[in-house]
Design a protein around this motif. Sequence first.
Motif, mmCIF file in Angstrom:
data_model
loop_
_atom_site.group_PDB
_atom_site.id
_atom_site.type_symbol
_atom_site.label_atom_id
_atom_site.label_comp_id
_atom_site.label_asym_id
_atom_site.label_seq_id
_atom_site.Cartn_x
_atom_site.Cartn_y
_atom_site.Cartn_z
ATOM 1 N N ALA A 265 0.781 -1.234 0.070
ATOM 2 C CA ALA A 265 -0.178 0.089 0.052
ATOM 3 C C ALA A 265 1.040 1.196 -0.175
ATOM 4 C CB ALA A 265 -0.977 0.111 1.333
ATOM 5 N N LEU A 266 1.810 1.119 0.773
ATOM 6 C CA LEU A 266 2.760 2.178 0.909
ATOM 7 C C LEU A 266 3.392 2.663 -0.449
ATOM 8 C CD1 LEU A 266 4.004 4.334 3.136
ATOM 9 C CD2 LEU A 266 5.814 2.787 3.437
ATOM 10 N N LEU A 267 3.895 1.521 -1.140
ATOM 11 C CA LEU A 267 4.612 1.802 -2.428
ATOM 12 C C LEU A 267 3.875 2.204 -3.315
ATOM 13 C CD1 LEU A 267 7.165 0.828 -4.334
ATOM 14 C CD2 LEU A 267 6.005 -1.220 -4.557
ATOM 15 N N ILE A 268 2.419 1.714 -3.481
ATOM 16 C CA ILE A 268 1.580 2.260 -4.496
ATOM 17 C C ILE A 268 1.246 3.754 -4.014
ATOM 18 C CG2 ILE A 268 -1.063 2.032 -5.183
ATOM 19 C CD1 ILE A 268 -0.596 -1.135 -4.584
ATOM 20 N N ALA A 269 1.079 4.060 -2.715
ATOM 21 C CA ALA A 269 0.746 5.256 -2.492
ATOM 22 C C ALA A 269 1.885 6.152 -2.922
ATOM 23 C CB ALA A 269 0.711 5.457 -1.071
ATOM 24 N N SER A 270 3.271 5.882 -2.648
ATOM 25 C CA SER A 270 4.576 6.641 -3.050
ATOM 26 C C SER A 270 4.513 6.840 -4.577
ATOM 27 C CB SER A 270 5.576 5.994 -2.566
ATOM 28 O OG SER A 270 6.113 4.828 -3.211
ATOM 29 N N ALA B 276 7.011 13.072 2.244
ATOM 30 C CA ALA B 276 7.040 13.990 3.495
ATOM 31 C C ALA B 276 6.355 13.234 4.696
ATOM 32 C CB ALA B 276 6.213 15.078 3.142
ATOM 33 N N ALA B 277 5.723 12.375 4.428
ATOM 34 C CA ALA B 277 4.833 11.894 5.910
ATOM 35 C C ALA B 277 6.058 10.803 6.324
ATOM 36 C CB ALA B 277 3.839 10.951 5.422
ATOM 37 N N LEU B 278 7.051 10.386 5.462
ATOM 38 C CA LEU B 278 7.906 9.452 5.975
ATOM 39 C C LEU B 278 9.139 10.175 6.431
ATOM 40 C CD1 LEU B 278 8.167 6.705 3.000
ATOM 41 C CD2 LEU B 278 7.357 6.312 5.425
ATOM 42 N N GLY B 279 9.179 11.276 6.374
ATOM 43 C CA GLY B 279 10.087 12.211 7.147
ATOM 44 C C GLY B 279 11.203 12.695 5.994
ATOM 45 N N THR C 190 16.392 10.612 -6.610
ATOM 46 C CA THR C 190 17.386 9.344 -6.393
ATOM 47 C C THR C 190 16.873 8.753 -4.913
ATOM 48 O OG1 THR C 190 19.117 10.420 -7.314
ATOM 49 C CG2 THR C 190 19.464 8.572 -6.345
ATOM 50 N N LEU C 191 16.480 9.669 -3.832
ATOM 51 C CA LEU C 191 16.083 9.048 -2.733
ATOM 52 C C LEU C 191 14.840 8.301 -2.779
ATOM 53 C CD1 LEU C 191 16.886 9.161 0.287
ATOM 54 C CD2 LEU C 191 15.510 11.254 0.654
ATOM 55 N N PHE C 192 13.791 9.108 -3.504
ATOM 56 C CA PHE C 192 12.452 8.511 -3.787
ATOM 57 C C PHE C 192 12.686 6.987 -4.384
ATOM 58 C CE2 PHE C 192 9.427 12.267 -3.710
ATOM 59 C CZ PHE C 192 10.170 12.880 -2.742
ATOM 60 N N LEU C 193 13.648 7.100 -5.579
ATOM 61 C CA LEU C 193 13.882 5.618 -6.173
ATOM 62 C C LEU C 193 14.386 4.746 -5.214
ATOM 63 C CD1 LEU C 193 13.598 4.454 -9.162
ATOM 64 C CD2 LEU C 193 16.175 4.779 -9.060
ATOM 65 N N GLY C 194 15.298 5.015 -4.448
ATOM 66 C CA GLY C 194 15.883 4.071 -3.246
ATOM 67 C C GLY C 194 14.795 3.814 -2.288
ATOM 68 N N MET C 195 13.971 4.376 -1.832
ATOM 69 C CA MET C 195 12.905 4.250 -0.820
ATOM 70 C C MET C 195 12.104 3.163 -1.625
ATOM 71 S SD MET C 195 12.464 7.704 1.099
ATOM 72 C CE MET C 195 11.589 7.054 2.448
ATOM 73 N N LEU D 238 12.683 1.103 -4.001
ATOM 74 C CA LEU D 238 13.455 0.033 -4.112
ATOM 75 C C LEU D 238 13.387 -0.868 -2.781
ATOM 76 C CD1 LEU D 238 14.826 -1.223 -6.446
ATOM 77 C CD2 LEU D 238 16.886 -0.326 -5.801
ATOM 78 N N ILE D 239 13.646 -0.295 -1.799
ATOM 79 C CA ILE D 239 13.740 -0.938 -0.284
ATOM 80 C C ILE D 239 12.158 -1.260 -0.128
ATOM 81 C CG2 ILE D 239 13.736 -0.267 2.092
ATOM 82 C CD1 ILE D 239 16.134 1.622 1.328
ATOM 83 N N MET D 240 11.181 -0.640 -0.482
ATOM 84 C CA MET D 240 9.867 -1.174 -0.330
ATOM 85 C C MET D 240 9.562 -2.461 -1.157
ATOM 86 S SD MET D 240 7.494 2.118 -0.701
ATOM 87 C CE MET D 240 8.018 3.795 0.282
ATOM 88 N N VAL D 241 10.215 -2.632 -2.401
ATOM 89 C CA VAL D 241 9.969 -3.709 -3.463
ATOM 90 C C VAL D 241 10.832 -4.711 -2.658
ATOM 91 C CG1 VAL D 241 10.714 -4.756 -5.326
ATOM 92 C CG2 VAL D 241 9.711 -2.529 -5.387
ATOM 93 N N ILE D 242 11.963 -4.595 -1.936
ATOM 94 C CA ILE D 242 12.889 -5.666 -1.418
ATOM 95 C C ILE D 242 11.922 -6.260 -0.241
ATOM 96 C CG2 ILE D 242 14.690 -6.117 0.050
ATOM 97 C CD1 ILE D 242 16.166 -4.086 -1.722
#
Lengths: 175, 74
Positions: A33-38, A47-50, A59-64, A66-70
Motif C-alpha cells: 500500500a505504501l509503495l502504491i501510495a508513493s 513527506a510523511a516518511l520524513g 534518487t532518494l525516492f527511487l531508493g526508498m 526499491l527498499i519497499m520492493v525488497i
Amino acid sequence: MPKNTYPDTLSLSRKVLRVLKELNLLMGFLISALLIASLVAAEPVMAALGVRRTGDTSTLFLGMRLIMVIGIVAVPITQRVLGRLLSIVESVLVGTPFVSANAVRLQQIAWGILGLELLHLAVGIVAASVASDANPLALRWTFSLTRWLAVLLLFVLARVFEQGARMREDLDGTV
Amino acid sequence: MPIIVKLDDMLYERRMSLTELSERIGITLPNLSILKTGKARAIRFSTLEAVCEALQCQPGDLLAFDPTASAEEA
C-alpha cells in the motif's frame, strides 16, 4: 519435568508462529500500500516518511521505493520460513520429528534465512547509495556474525536431521 | 530378502505359540510377528539371545542365508 513443559512450549510456539504468519502478511499488505501510495502521491507520502524537500530527491525516492520492493519480496520468503517451522513444530507435537521431510524443511528454512539476510544486505546497499547528508536514511546495514552463523547452523542441523531420519527408519524395522 | 527367518519352524518344533514366546521373552507380539514373517530389517543381539534362550536353540537354527531370494522382498 521436561516431559510436561515441552508440549506447552510447542503449543505456544505454534500459536506464535501462526500470529507471525498473519503479521507478515499484514506487513506485506502495508508495504505494498505504501509503495502504491508513493507512486500515486509521491510528495505527501515521502513527506510523511520524513523526507525533507532539499535538493534533488528523485534518487532518494527511487531508493526508498526499491527498499519497499525488497520488503515485499521478503514477505513470501518469510511466509515460507514460518510455514516450514510451523510444520516442524506440528510434527514434534504428533511425535514424529525425525522424518526426512523435516530435514528438507530445515534446509528450506536455511535457504530462506540466507535469502532474507541477502535482502537485508541489499537494503543496506540501496540505503547507503541513496542517502545523503541532506537526506539521511535511518536504514543501515550492520554485519552480524550471529545471523550468518544461524544460517550455517541451520544447514548443519538439516544434515543432522537427515542422518537422524535415516537412523530412525533403520530402527523402525529393528526387532 | 536373502536372510530367511525360521522362527515359525522352531516354534513348531518346540510346540510353542508366538504369544507364549512373546510372554516369555517380553517382546511384543506385533514385533515378534514382524520377525516371524521376515519383515524385520534388523534384529538386536538381545532379542536373538532371548529367543535362543526361550527356544533352546542356536542363532543358526533361526536364521538362514538364501542367495537366490530377492533382495527387494524386504
